[in-house]
Design a protein around this motif. Structure first.
Motif, PDB file in Angstrom:
ATOM      1  N   GLN A 198      62.703  54.849 -28.036  1.00 57.39           N
ATOM      2  CA  GLN A 198      64.160  54.144 -27.638  1.00 57.39           C
ATOM      3  C   GLN A 198      64.797  53.259 -28.548  1.00 57.39           C
ATOM      4  O   GLN A 198      64.084  53.018 -29.665  1.00 57.39           O
ATOM      5  CB  GLN A 198      63.660  53.193 -26.592  1.00 57.39           C
ATOM      6  N   GLU A 199      65.994  52.780 -28.707  1.00 58.13           N
ATOM      7  CA  GLU A 199      66.577  51.969 -29.752  1.00 58.13           C
ATOM      8  C   GLU A 199      66.431  50.727 -29.072  1.00 58.13           C
ATOM      9  O   GLU A 199      66.575  50.208 -27.967  1.00 58.13           O
ATOM     10  CB  GLU A 199      68.198  52.406 -29.882  1.00 58.13           C
ATOM     11  N   GLY A 223      72.510  43.938 -18.984  1.00 56.39           N
ATOM     12  CA  GLY A 223      71.604  45.239 -18.488  1.00 56.39           C
ATOM     13  C   GLY A 223      71.931  45.152 -17.027  1.00 56.39           C
ATOM     14  O   GLY A 223      72.716  44.781 -16.472  1.00 56.39           O
ATOM     15  N   GLU A 270      70.269  46.794 -21.313  1.00 59.49           N
ATOM     16  CA  GLU A 270      70.960  48.002 -21.751  1.00 59.49           C
ATOM     17  C   GLU A 270      71.562  47.786 -23.003  1.00 59.49           C
ATOM     18  O   GLU A 270      71.833  48.787 -23.570  1.00 59.49           O
ATOM     19  CB  GLU A 270      71.823  48.357 -20.487  1.00 59.49           C
ATOM     20  N   GLY A 271      71.708  46.486 -23.448  1.00 60.02           N
ATOM     21  CA  GLY A 271      72.313  46.298 -24.833  1.00 60.02           C
ATOM     22  C   GLY A 271      72.284  44.746 -24.813  1.00 60.02           C
ATOM     23  O   GLY A 271      71.933  43.980 -24.221  1.00 60.02           O
ATOM     24  N   LYS A 288      75.389  41.733 -26.902  1.00 60.19           N
ATOM     25  CA  LYS A 288      76.418  41.550 -27.672  1.00 60.19           C
ATOM     26  C   LYS A 288      76.220  40.657 -28.827  1.00 60.19           C
ATOM     27  O   LYS A 288      75.468  39.696 -28.569  1.00 60.19           O
ATOM     28  CB  LYS A 288      77.498  40.956 -26.662  1.00 60.19           C
ATOM     29  N   ASP A 301      79.116  45.405 -29.254  1.00 57.67           N
ATOM     30  CA  ASP A 301      78.160  45.956 -28.520  1.00 57.67           C
ATOM     31  C   ASP A 301      77.169  46.725 -29.324  1.00 57.67           C
ATOM     32  O   ASP A 301      77.638  47.405 -30.174  1.00 57.67           O
ATOM     33  CB  ASP A 301      78.710  46.559 -27.376  1.00 57.67           C
ATOM     34  N   ILE A 302      75.854  46.377 -28.987  1.00 57.72           N
ATOM     35  CA  ILE A 302      74.859  47.403 -29.532  1.00 57.72           C
ATOM     36  C   ILE A 302      73.914  47.858 -28.351  1.00 57.72           C
ATOM     37  O   ILE A 302      73.256  47.070 -27.482  1.00 57.72           O
ATOM     38  CB  ILE A 302      74.089  46.657 -30.580  1.00 57.72           C
ATOM     39  N   ALA A 303      73.997  49.190 -27.978  1.00 53.67           N
ATOM     40  CA  ALA A 303      73.023  49.857 -27.065  1.00 53.67           C
ATOM     41  C   ALA A 303      71.697  49.518 -27.584  1.00 53.67           C
ATOM     42  O   ALA A 303      71.348  49.826 -28.433  1.00 53.67           O
ATOM     43  CB  ALA A 303      73.469  51.154 -26.623  1.00 53.67           C
ATOM     44  N   ALA A 304      70.843  49.213 -26.730  1.00 59.90           N
ATOM     45  CA  ALA A 304      69.268  48.745 -26.871  1.00 59.90           C
ATOM     46  C   ALA A 304      68.512  48.547 -25.529  1.00 59.90           C
ATOM     47  O   ALA A 304      68.973  48.058 -24.553  1.00 59.90           O
ATOM     48  CB  ALA A 304      69.079  47.560 -27.609  1.00 59.90           C
ATOM     49  N   LYS A 305      67.379  49.259 -25.354  1.00 63.64           N
ATOM     50  CA  LYS A 305      66.581  49.019 -24.321  1.00 63.64           C
ATOM     51  C   LYS A 305      65.585  47.939 -24.392  1.00 63.64           C
ATOM     52  O   LYS A 305      65.136  47.309 -23.276  1.00 63.64           O
ATOM     53  CB  LYS A 305      65.677  50.449 -24.196  1.00 63.64           C
TER      54      LYS A 305
END
Length: 328
Positions: free
Chosen positions: A147-148, A210, A218-219, A221, A232-236
């Motif tokens: 995952q990121e 999320g 989910e990410g 800011k 925005d950065i997508a991340a789990k």
């Protein structure tokens, strides 16, 4: 009327170190009193799955602490839901005052008050704690395989967490409010050479977002510290790595400390700078900060306290057996 309780061994704190000290203190027939403190069970009560506790492939953090408390109680530890607000270590027996008004008098004290991860204090951070927001890579990194994820911070803690997380994550973004890390050079070199890590300079966490049902990240800011631009950065997963603070309020002015307030103990021991006072777990451990190492130190502290009290008793007995002579 305020109550006074007397015990051979007073344990302050109720994480893995405190409860383990209770088990071993009870087995040594010290009839210990354990005062739980402001967060019964410690940091593990805010952790969900625990997969590195020996004997349990997976266990919920709160469930593990319930079991440890029950174990200590079953062995004979008296567990009290009070908060120690003052501790007098100037002479033995030591005296502790509880928020309830009770005074605890003890021949030996084990400090197991732990440490608290530093947080940013954001509402969205609080919302997702344990559901994608963490302050412990070694505890929760395993859940983010391929995952990121994002790490917030710029010191040794952040760099070490980011490097560790590359074992699991497909990408780690390190968010730092400046363009220069405050970590040791060797750690910085490793980070900059790691292809999985991407530093994001001059940014700070603005918001975690999320899903609601179930809760999940989910990410994030992030805000540029110079321009104010939001990205925005997508991340789990989001790991807040801005350091830990030992819960040393009771002893910071009376015991020797180092490394930002961690209580100093003698090499290979839990003995502090005051005889009869022992420290175990995250209050003294600035390096590992694991439940299993805290439990090990709780065991050590109880065994050392028992040895200390036995030696004190032997010396008192020897003194009482000396013939008394009257002066002419």
């Amino acid at each position: 009327m305020a109550e006074t309780r007397t015990t051979k061994l007073l344990i302050i704190g109720s994480g893995p170190a405190g409860y383990t000290a209770g088990v071993y203190g009870s087995r040594a027939m010290l009839d210990p009193i354990l005062v739980q403190g402001i967060e019964p069970g410690g940091q593990l009560t805010t952790t969900t799955e625990v997969e590195n506790w020996p004997g349990d492939t997976e266990v919920q953090g709160p469930d593990l602490m319930v079991r440890m408390e029950a174990h200590a109680k079953a062995m004979g530890t008296e567990i009290i839901g009070d908060i120690i607000i003052d501790l007098d270590l100037s002479s033995r027996p030591f005296k502790a005052k509880g928020d309830s008004g009770t005074t605890y008098v003890a021949d030996a004290v084990i400090l197991a008050t732990g440490a608290r991860a530093k947080w940013l204090g954001m509402e969205s951070e609080e919302k997702f704690k344990g559901f994608g927001v963490s302050a412990c890579a070694t505890c929760d990194g395993f859940f983010y395989r391929n995952q990121e994820i994002v790490v917030i911070g710029g010191g040794n803690t952040a760099v070490e967490e980011a490097l560790f997380l590359t074992k699991f994550a497909s990408k780690v973004t390190l968010v730092h409010r400046r363009d220069e890390l405050r970590a040791e050079k060797i750690l910085i070199d490793r980070l900059m050479k790691n292809p999985k890590i991407e530093p994001l300079w001059f940014h700070e966490l603005h918001e975690v977002y999320g899903t609601e049902n179930p809760l999940g990240v989910e990410g994030i800011k992030v805000k540029h510290t110079k321009t104010g631009e939001i990205t925005d950065i997508a991340a789990k997963g989001v790991f807040v790595a801005i350091g830990h603070a030992p819960a040393n309020e009771l002893v910071k002015d009376t015991l020797e400390t180092h490394m930002g307030g961690y209580v100093v103990t003698k090499p290979d021991s839990t003995e502090t700078s005051i005889p009869g006072v022992f420290a175990a777990g995250d209050l003294t451990d600035h390096e590992y900060r694991q439940a299993v190492t805290s439990a090990g130190m709780g065991c050590m502290a109880a065994l050392e306290a028992e040895r200390f009290l036995s030696q004190e008793g032997d010396e008192t007995a020897v003194q009482s057996e000396q013939p008394q002579t009257e002066e002419a």
